[in-house]
Design a protein around this motif. Structure first.
Motif, short mmCIF file in Angstrom:
data_model
loop_
_atom_site.label_atom_id
_atom_site.label_comp_id
_atom_site.label_asym_id
_atom_site.label_seq_id
_atom_site.Cartn_x
_atom_site.Cartn_y
_atom_site.Cartn_z
N GLY A 105 0.79 -1.22 0.00
CA GLY A 105 0.00 0.00 0.00
C GLY A 105 0.83 1.28 0.00
O GLY A 105 0.30 2.35 0.27
N LEU A 106 2.14 1.14 -0.29
CA LEU A 106 2.97 2.35 -0.33
C LEU A 106 2.79 3.07 -1.66
O LEU A 106 2.56 2.43 -2.69
N ASP A 107 2.91 4.39 -1.67
CA ASP A 107 2.93 5.12 -2.93
C ASP A 107 4.15 4.66 -3.72
O ASP A 107 5.16 4.26 -3.15
N LEU A 108 4.00 4.75 -5.10
CA LEU A 108 5.07 4.25 -5.96
C LEU A 108 6.45 4.78 -5.58
O LEU A 108 7.44 4.06 -5.59
N GLU A 109 6.48 6.06 -5.19
CA GLU A 109 7.77 6.69 -4.88
C GLU A 109 8.51 6.00 -3.73
O GLU A 109 9.72 6.08 -3.61
N TYR A 110 7.76 5.33 -2.88
CA TYR A 110 8.38 4.79 -1.66
C TYR A 110 8.61 3.29 -1.72
O TYR A 110 9.23 2.72 -0.83
N ARG A 111 8.12 2.65 -2.81
CA ARG A 111 8.27 1.19 -2.87
C ARG A 111 9.72 0.82 -3.11
O ARG A 111 10.43 1.51 -3.84
N GLY A 112 10.15 -0.27 -2.52
CA GLY A 112 11.48 -0.80 -2.76
C GLY A 112 12.60 -0.03 -2.06
O GLY A 112 13.76 -0.39 -2.16
N LEU A 113 12.26 1.01 -1.36
CA LEU A 113 13.30 1.74 -0.62
C LEU A 113 13.49 1.10 0.75
O LEU A 113 12.67 0.30 1.20
N ASP A 114 14.60 1.49 1.42
CA ASP A 114 14.75 1.05 2.81
C ASP A 114 13.55 1.53 3.60
O ASP A 114 13.11 2.67 3.43
N LEU A 115 13.03 0.65 4.43
CA LEU A 115 11.83 1.02 5.18
C LEU A 115 12.14 1.94 6.37
O LEU A 115 11.29 2.65 6.86
N ASP A 116 13.41 1.89 6.82
CA ASP A 116 13.76 2.64 8.02
C ASP A 116 14.95 3.56 7.75
O ASP A 116 15.86 3.18 7.04
N PRO A 117 14.96 4.73 8.37
CA PRO A 117 16.17 5.54 8.32
C PRO A 117 17.25 4.87 9.17
O PRO A 117 16.94 4.02 10.00
N LEU A 118 18.54 5.24 8.96
CA LEU A 118 19.60 4.63 9.75
C LEU A 118 19.47 5.05 11.21
O LEU A 118 19.22 6.21 11.50
N PRO A 119 19.63 4.07 12.12
CA PRO A 119 19.57 4.46 13.54
C PRO A 119 20.83 5.22 13.94
O PRO A 119 21.88 5.04 13.32
N THR A 120 20.73 6.08 14.91
CA THR A 120 21.94 6.72 15.44
C THR A 120 22.39 5.90 16.64
O THR A 120 21.60 5.19 17.25
N ASP A 121 23.71 6.03 16.96
CA ASP A 121 24.27 5.18 18.02
C ASP A 121 23.58 5.38 19.36
O ASP A 121 23.37 4.44 20.11
N ASP A 122 23.22 6.62 19.63
CA ASP A 122 22.67 6.86 20.97
C ASP A 122 21.16 6.56 21.07
O ASP A 122 20.61 6.57 22.15
N SER A 123 20.52 6.34 19.93
CA SER A 123 19.09 6.00 20.05
C SER A 123 18.69 4.90 19.08
O SER A 123 18.16 5.16 18.01
#
Ligand SMILES: [Zn+2]
Length: 224
Positions: A105-123
């Motif tokens: 159900g994602l818009d075309l622009e968002y399909r196939g991309l990483d689902l999550d941003p990179l986590p930062t070390d402290d969180s």
């Protein structure tokens, strides 16, 4: 499940006692709410774990007893309560058919991309959408050549069925209550073993922690 409920309680207490030496005082933040499983539980009271015992230690035994009751009630329901079994199964099917699938159900622009941003070390993340997507892919319940289950529309129950369902619900409750009482009796008989386990593996660590805290408070660096 095999064996009497008493044998199952003994087995769970054994397993908990084997786990106990591995318990360490938690360094994480405490719970802000009281645990509904442990607080005020007659099971914790008869086990002698209601007071002066760290929550994680109580909780480990409480969850073992809960799993035991849940499994026995499920077994009893499946064998003796056909209407309740059917409703639980339908409910389960409805729940499964609405499992959240983050890649759909994602818009075309968002399909196939990483689902999550990179986590930062402290969180670090508690969970990621990537993990959720993997989990929902894994629990695909249907072999390839069968029709996938369609979500069942809620079936309205007749007055008779509702009355019969209420009776079955009460029987399931009565069964769970009786089971809880037998578990309490058995845990009461195991109290000495439980107490000995706490004395050997939990008390010394709690005392050491308190001593540490004491010396930290006495530290010359601590402002008086
Ligand atoms: Zn708890």
């Amino acid at each position: 499940m095999d064996g009497s409920i008493e044998a199952r309680v003994d087995h769970e207490v054994d397993t908990w006692l084997r786990w106990l030496p591995r318990w360490r005082p938690g360094t994480h933040r405490g719970r802000s709410r009281l645990c509904r499983q442990c607080f005020g539980s007659p099971i914790m009271a008869t086990a002698g774990l209601a007071t002066d015992v760290p929550h994680a230690v109580q909780h480990a035994l409480a969850m073992r007893m809960k799993a035991l009751i849940d499994a026995a009630v499920d077994e009893y329901t499946a064998l003796n309560l056909p209407l309740l079994s059917r409703e639980l199964r339908r409910n389960d099917e409805r729940r499964r058919s609405t499992t959240y699938r983050p890649t759909e159900g994602l818009d075309l622009e968002y399909r196939g991309l990483d689902l999550d941003p990179l986590p930062t070390d402290d969180s670090p993340y508690l969970f990621t959408f990537g993990e959720l997507a993997e989990a929902t892919d894994d629990d695909e319940p249907f072999p390839e050549d069968t029709e996938p289950l369609r979500p069942l529309p809620p079936t309205p129950l007749s007055t008779e069925e509702k009355a019969a369902l209420r009776v079955e619900l009460r029987l399931a409750d009565d069964f769970a209550d009786a089971l809880g009482q037998r578990i309490c009796v058995r845990l009461g008989e195991q109290r000495e073993r439980i107490r000995a386990g706490i004395a050997a593996h939990v008390e010394p660590q709690v005392q050491a922690l308190l001593a540490d805290l004491d010396s930290a408070l006495d530290s010359p660096l601590w402002p008086r």
